[in-house]
Design an enzyme around this catalytic site. Structure first.
Site, PDB file in Angstrom:
ATOM      1  CG  ASP A  21      -7.307  -1.053   4.828  1.00 40.97           C
ATOM      2  OD1 ASP A  21      -6.932  -1.339   5.968  1.00 40.97           O
ATOM      3  OD2 ASP A  21      -6.373  -0.938   3.903  1.00 40.97           O
ATOM      4  CG  ASN A  52       0.303   4.113   9.689  1.00 40.90           C
ATOM      5  OD1 ASN A  52       1.288   4.935   8.970  1.00 40.90           O
ATOM      6  ND2 ASN A  52       0.172   3.170   9.127  1.00 40.90           N
ATOM      7  N   GLY A  93      -7.532  -4.657   2.656  1.00 43.85           N
ATOM      8  CA  GLY A  93      -8.735  -4.824   3.486  1.00 43.85           C
ATOM      9  C   GLY A  93      -8.570  -4.620   5.029  1.00 43.85           C
ATOM     10  CB  ALA A 128       0.011  -8.790  10.721  1.00 43.33           C
ATOM     11  CE  LYS A 137      -3.709  -2.587   2.389  1.00 44.72           C
ATOM     12  NZ  LYS A 137      -4.184  -2.548   3.993  1.00 44.72           N
ATOM     13  CE  LYS A 185      -4.250   1.245   5.394  1.00 41.65           C
ATOM     14  NZ  LYS A 185      -3.653   0.102   6.386  1.00 41.65           N
TER      15      LYS A 185
END
Length: 320
Positions: free
Chosen positions: A248, A260, A137, A141, A109, A192
């Site tokens: 997501d 993040n 999506g 992890a 991403k 995002k």
């Protein structure tokens, strides 16, 4: 629908390993390609990747290797590396003989740089003849590795390719939807992470649940703004409602398990912000994406206030 005979996952970090686990639960011949010999032996003999996933057990049929010379023999190659390493990874795989017979699924991403562009645009230059798909999506992890239920969107300009990939990856705990809107899925996946930094900052400022909910609304507007100028959402905006966009986005902005959001929170509560930014070692994709999105905002003269606000704090403001 036909199955891929064998599937490779390129990238032995937390997301690559967990995604390989998802695929291995649904397909017999799955191999994780990585560089670290210590982790390789651990995966082969202990079925764990402690450095990235703790003591979570990986599927017994998951294989691993550092031998890139065989990756060209895999029908589907899933790319799961950080965005800054994406272009170099593709160039490296080309030297090992991947051809138009290999289908690629991009789980990375972000944007390509020099020049700033979508990963799909760079792939059109590097691998113009390969079938390409994109995956995104609400996929933390460790939850993927634990086989907890989630969903993902798979996009390809060829809907038959998207459907074939989805057929191979889907299971009771990993459901999928497909779309031809590769642009919006990529834009949402990159932006995002920036919005999640803002969410973490707001959380530290104790702005409240209402404010964080409005952040989601505003974020979807900014995703729409950038997507449309890059060629996305040409027919409708239904993609915004799918797992790869709003799913997501909500996960990344609302979970402190998101690197993040955690970064934004810790940045805001830090006393010495220059020192914090200088010494922060963990990879934060949103921080990397900021520099590139600013290029696009300037190029297309876009109004994206959330991105601009985060950039003024993190990237181009007094804390650099």
């Amino acid at each position: 629908m036909n199955k891929f005979k064998n599937i490779a996952v390129y990238g032995g970090g937390s997301f690559g390993t967990s995604l390989a686990s998802v695929v291995a639960r649904n397909c017999n011949n799955v191999t994780l390609f990585l560089r670290n010999e210590t982790i390789l032996k651990e995966i082969l003999y202990k079925k764990t990747n402690v450095q990235y996933l703790g003591d979570i057990k990986l599927p017994t049929n998951l294989q691993a290797t550092t031998n890139l010379s065989v990756i060209k023999d895999f029908d589907l190659i899933i790319i799961a590396v950080p965005s800054y390493a994406f272009v170099d990874a593709i160039k490296l795989l080309k030297t090992y003989g991947i051809s138009k017979d290999n289908t690629l699924l991009v789980a990375t991403k972000g944007f390509a740089h020099n020049p700033t562009e979508l990963l799909s645009d760079r792939l059109n230059t590097l691998l113009p003849d390969n079938p390409i798909g994109f995956l995104s999506g609400p996929n933390l992890a460790k939850e993927l590795a634990k086989n907890l239920h989630t969903s993902a969107s798979i996009a390809s300009l060829d809907i038959d390719i998207a459907n074939k990939i989805a057929h191979n990856l889907s299971s009771k705990t990993f459901t999928t939807n497909t779309t031809i809107d590769i642009v919006t899925l990529q834009v949402a996946g990159a932006l995002k992470n920036i919005f999640a930094i803002k969410s973490g900052i707001d959380l530290a400022r104790e702005q409240g649940a209402n404010s964080r909910a409005m952040l989601i609304v505003a974020a979807l507007k900014e995703i729409t703004t950038l997507s449309k100028v890059l060629g996305g959402m040409q027919k409708n905006s239904d993609i915004l409602l799918e797992a790869g966009v709003v799913g997501d986005l909500v996960l990344t902005c609302y979970s402190l398990g998101s690197r993040n959001t955690k970064f934004g929170y810790e940045f805001e509560i830090s006393m010495d912000k220059k020192k914090f930014l200088r010494e922060y070692k963990e990879l934060v994709e949103g921080r990397e994406a900021l520099k590139l999105v600013l290029d696009l905002i300037k190029k297309y003269n876009l109004h994206m206030p959330i991105v601009s606000e985060v950039a003024s704090l993190i990237h181009c403001g007094i804390y650099i």
